[in-house]
Scaffold this motif. Sequence first.
Motif, PDB file in Angstrom:
ATOM      1  N   GLN A  35       0.393  -1.505  -0.129  1.00 39.28           N
ATOM      2  CA  GLN A  35       0.218   0.173  -0.048  1.00 39.28           C
ATOM      3  C   GLN A  35       0.834   1.514   0.387  1.00 39.28           C
ATOM      4  OE1 GLN A  35      -3.158   0.040  -1.027  1.00 39.28           O
ATOM      5  NE2 GLN A  35      -4.411  -1.381   1.136  1.00 39.28           N
ATOM      6  N   GLN A  36       2.409   1.344   0.583  1.00 42.78           N
ATOM      7  CA  GLN A  36       3.061   2.773   0.460  1.00 42.78           C
ATOM      8  C   GLN A  36       3.857   2.805  -0.741  1.00 42.78           C
ATOM      9  OE1 GLN A  36       5.375   2.420   4.193  1.00 42.78           O
ATOM     10  NE2 GLN A  36       4.066   1.489   5.467  1.00 42.78           N
ATOM     11  N   MET A  37       3.787   1.661  -1.986  1.00 37.01           N
ATOM     12  CA  MET A  37       4.729   1.842  -2.485  1.00 37.01           C
ATOM     13  C   MET A  37       4.398   2.810  -3.450  1.00 37.01           C
ATOM     14  SD  MET A  37       4.749  -2.167  -4.330  1.00 37.01           S
ATOM     15  CE  MET A  37       5.971  -1.959  -4.916  1.00 37.01           C
ATOM     16  N   ASN A  86       3.804  -1.628 -10.101  1.00 34.60           N
ATOM     17  CA  ASN A  86       4.485  -2.579 -11.434  1.00 34.60           C
ATOM     18  C   ASN A  86       3.383  -3.167 -12.413  1.00 34.60           C
ATOM     19  OD1 ASN A  86       5.556  -3.716 -10.632  1.00 34.60           O
ATOM     20  ND2 ASN A  86       7.370  -2.867 -11.898  1.00 34.60           N
ATOM     21  N   THR A  87       3.462  -4.479 -12.981  1.00 35.61           N
ATOM     22  CA  THR A  87       2.654  -5.832 -13.215  1.00 35.61           C
ATOM     23  C   THR A  87       3.468  -6.750 -12.127  1.00 35.61           C
ATOM     24  OG1 THR A  87       2.254  -5.123 -15.116  1.00 35.61           O
ATOM     25  CG2 THR A  87       2.444  -7.342 -14.602  1.00 35.61           C
ATOM     26  N   VAL A  88       4.821  -6.322 -11.846  1.00 33.03           N
ATOM     27  CA  VAL A  88       5.146  -7.664 -11.093  1.00 33.03           C
ATOM     28  C   VAL A  88       4.572  -7.629  -9.052  1.00 33.03           C
ATOM     29  CG1 VAL A  88       7.255  -8.359 -10.001  1.00 33.03           C
ATOM     30  CG2 VAL A  88       7.278  -7.150 -12.416  1.00 33.03           C
ATOM     31  N   SER A  89       4.572  -6.273  -9.113  1.00 34.32           N
ATOM     32  CA  SER A  89       4.208  -5.581  -7.674  1.00 34.32           C
ATOM     33  C   SER A  89       3.025  -6.372  -7.407  1.00 34.32           C
ATOM     34  CB  SER A  89       3.814  -4.200  -7.558  1.00 34.32           C
ATOM     35  OG  SER A  89       5.230  -3.539  -7.933  1.00 34.32           O
ATOM     36  N   TRP A  90       2.158  -6.521  -8.189  1.00 35.32           N
ATOM     37  CA  TRP A  90       0.764  -6.463  -8.252  1.00 35.32           C
ATOM     38  C   TRP A  90       0.611  -8.337  -8.358  1.00 35.32           C
ATOM     39  CZ3 TRP A  90      -3.158  -4.258  -6.838  1.00 35.32           C
ATOM     40  CH2 TRP A  90      -3.282  -2.326  -7.634  1.00 35.32           C
ATOM     41  N   ASN A  91       1.749  -9.309  -9.351  1.00 38.84           N
ATOM     42  CA  ASN A  91       1.782 -10.470  -9.462  1.00 38.84           C
ATOM     43  C   ASN A  91       1.848 -11.361  -8.055  1.00 38.84           C
ATOM     44  OD1 ASN A  91       0.035 -10.338 -12.165  1.00 38.84           O
ATOM     45  ND2 ASN A  91       2.553 -10.595 -13.232  1.00 38.84           N
ATOM     46  N   THR A  92       3.130 -10.537  -7.286  1.00 39.63           N
ATOM     47  CA  THR A  92       3.603 -10.539  -6.597  1.00 39.63           C
ATOM     48  C   THR A  92       2.521 -11.358  -5.540  1.00 39.63           C
ATOM     49  OG1 THR A  92       5.643 -10.268  -7.191  1.00 39.63           O
ATOM     50  CG2 THR A  92       5.975 -10.403  -4.171  1.00 39.63           C
ATOM     51  N   MET A  93       1.782 -10.060  -4.969  1.00 42.57           N
ATOM     52  CA  MET A  93       1.102 -10.025  -3.515  1.00 42.57           C
ATOM     53  C   MET A  93       0.020 -11.130  -4.347  1.00 42.57           C
ATOM     54  SD  MET A  93       1.266  -8.383  -1.372  1.00 42.57           S
ATOM     55  CE  MET A  93       0.371  -8.766  -0.164  1.00 42.57           C
ATOM     56  N   ILE A  94      -0.814 -10.355  -5.242  1.00 43.71           N
ATOM     57  CA  ILE A  94      -1.669 -12.205  -5.992  1.00 43.71           C
ATOM     58  C   ILE A  94      -1.660 -13.356  -5.453  1.00 43.71           C
ATOM     59  CG2 ILE A  94      -3.407 -12.900  -7.773  1.00 43.71           C
ATOM     60  CD1 ILE A  94      -3.179  -9.948  -9.047  1.00 43.71           C
TER      61      ILE A  94
END
Length: 786
Positions: free
Chosen positions: A95-97, A101-109
Amino acid sequence: MESNISNLANLLQSCISKKAHLAGKILHARIFRLWLSSDTFLSNHLIELYAKCDNITNAYQVFSKIPQRNIYSWNAILGAYCIHRNLQDAYGLFQQMPERNTVSWNTMISTMIRNGYEMEALDIYDSMMLEGVRPSYITLTSVLSACSALLDAEYGRRSHGFVIKVGLDRNMFVVNALLSMYSKCGLTRDAIHVFRDIPDPNEVTFTVMMSELARTNHLREAADMFKLMLRKGLHIDSVSLSSILGVCTKGGFGEIGLSRHNDGFSFNVPGEELHGLSIKLGFETDLHLSNSLLDMYAKNGDMDNAEKIFVNMPKLSPVSWNIMIAGYGNKYESDKAVEYLSRMQCYGVEVDNVTYINMLAACVKSGDIKTGRQIFDCMSCPSLTSWNAILSGYMQNADYKEALKLFREMQFQHLRPDRTTLAIILSSCAEMRLLDTGKQVHVASQKFGFHDDVYVASGLINVYSKCGKMELAKYVFYKLPELDVVCWNSMIVGFSINSLDKEAFSFFKQMRQFGFFPSEFSYATILSTCAKVSSLFQGQQIHAQIAKEGYVDDIVVGSSIIEMYCKCGDVGEARCFFYMMPGKNTVTWNEMIHGYAQNGRGDEAVCLYEDMIESGEKPDDITFVAVLTACSHSALVDEGVEIFNSMYQKHGIVPMLDHYTCIIDCLGRAGRFHEAEVILDQMPYKDDPVVWEVVLSSCRIHANLGLAKRAAEELFRLDPQNSAAYVLLANMYSSLGRWDDARAIRDLMIDKQVRKDTGYSWSECRDGMQIMLENDNHPVASSEVN
């Protein structure tokens, strides 16, 4: 400087690959001495290194000291938190980022999905779409995986639409995820449709499709998929073989032949041939495939081949041991299962919950409830499945009291029962005729939300029926929103055991009128009712229905047809049907032998018994009751003695009370009291009144007053309120002209307030009316059963 940074980065990457924590720390120290700690590129590598080496503290320290963090820095520390399942901190960091990018979302999902938070993962995906970030094939693969876990076909279909829209419907990772999603949601046709649209499916796609088809029991389709894979000449790996072995385990191939002519493979017995193929392809050391082979042989009952694989495996896992224990359990060999458990512990393999469950199931199936209880007590936290297994074991061993005691203990531990638990306990209540306890379970079933469960309702109907409370049974039945054949059968059985034969026939007709097709059990029950009331007319009608609906070859139904005809006196029709039956079991033979016995055709009963022995069918204790009864009723004394003596000597069956009663009756009717007394003195059932009643009855026929007195005294001691002993002895005195003794016995009956039982007789009219006449000048009672 750039050269130093590049060399250090390469060295760090090598440490990351090898998880070389110490070497990495030395490089970190060198970076510090070279005043390169502020370099973002090297810092990102250091974060990744410490994350891989389980040093999250150092990873965060590096991250916190980066003066100019970029998206890769944030993704590196986010990945570090996710690797260590520090989800709360990971989500806070996410949330603080400043940018994602897509990598961030993919990592979290993907992290949320791996940790069982599929719903939250889909919420994050929705936020990603709202922010306008374009998902990659990795994103969509993860999303489809979440849909599979949640069985959310609607979300999955929407995602499929988006896959087509962005042109990823040819990406093999996404396609495999789609196949898995549709299969796990039970939408096999959709999965096949997706598969057929793939222009060039690879071995992974075929394996995914086979696995899901096998998992959802579409076995023939899975077998066809493997044949197609062979025809296309695709590479067969250990995973593919493991998947198709699962189909063999469930019997999916049957008689279907497989061939792969270009490689010289010909599959006629798929399981064994696939085993040979696995050896030819060099997969003997593959642990997962070896376990699949073990499972295939064990579940098919071929423990000899399972043993050969097991002893030749270079490495064993707990799964290997568990498969062997379960395999011997399925063959009712609890001693072998215990042996494997002991060996497993000797080898230092950790016993897990699956081991205990398999071991418990083995003991229960083998009837070794004592060992089963010891296994159960060793479990630190038994699952509901384990509780149900041990409860079922007690019920199968007729230890209903212990089953109820254990159920109470289960309640004290606040473990919520399921429909299986309640059905087991209700069955125990029914067998013990515990009405109050059954009512308590009824209340508990409503509390736990099983008020409309047909499985539990059948158990309740059974309890109330066996306790003589048919009004309560009907209340449960009529309160159900939906009925099934089992509930109807339970009601019909209930009416039958409570001698409410008119209602039993009425419910049987209603069941058909409401569109329920009677099962084998339905027909067996209603035929038994016909037999009980000697209603040949009704029995013939039911027989015609059975023939029309194709159940005439069923052994259980066939045995009931034989019983019905014999009890209605039509032995000829019973015999014709018996010889026409394509398959017979011990019950079938017993019914026909007993039918001959009931109708005074002892010679034919003995001949049929001999035919049964010659056919190879093993007689049981009921067989001997039937044939000994036949010998008794037809004065075949020598034959009866010979058969009685052969019980243990030739067939290993220890005579029980009924067998002693039959042979004593046989000897008594023939006046061979000396032989009868020898058996009386030796038998272990001297305190059973039935035996002495039989003796007293025979003494009256042959005027053996001495033995009659002994028998009467035993009966007065064992069952003082039974009128039979008084009446038989009094009648015997009367027939001998000893009127004073006869009068003394009748006075004794009056003093002890013993009442003579009322006798009845039956007859059947053409219209199906049953007339019941009492012998004590009571009014005639009639009931229509047609």
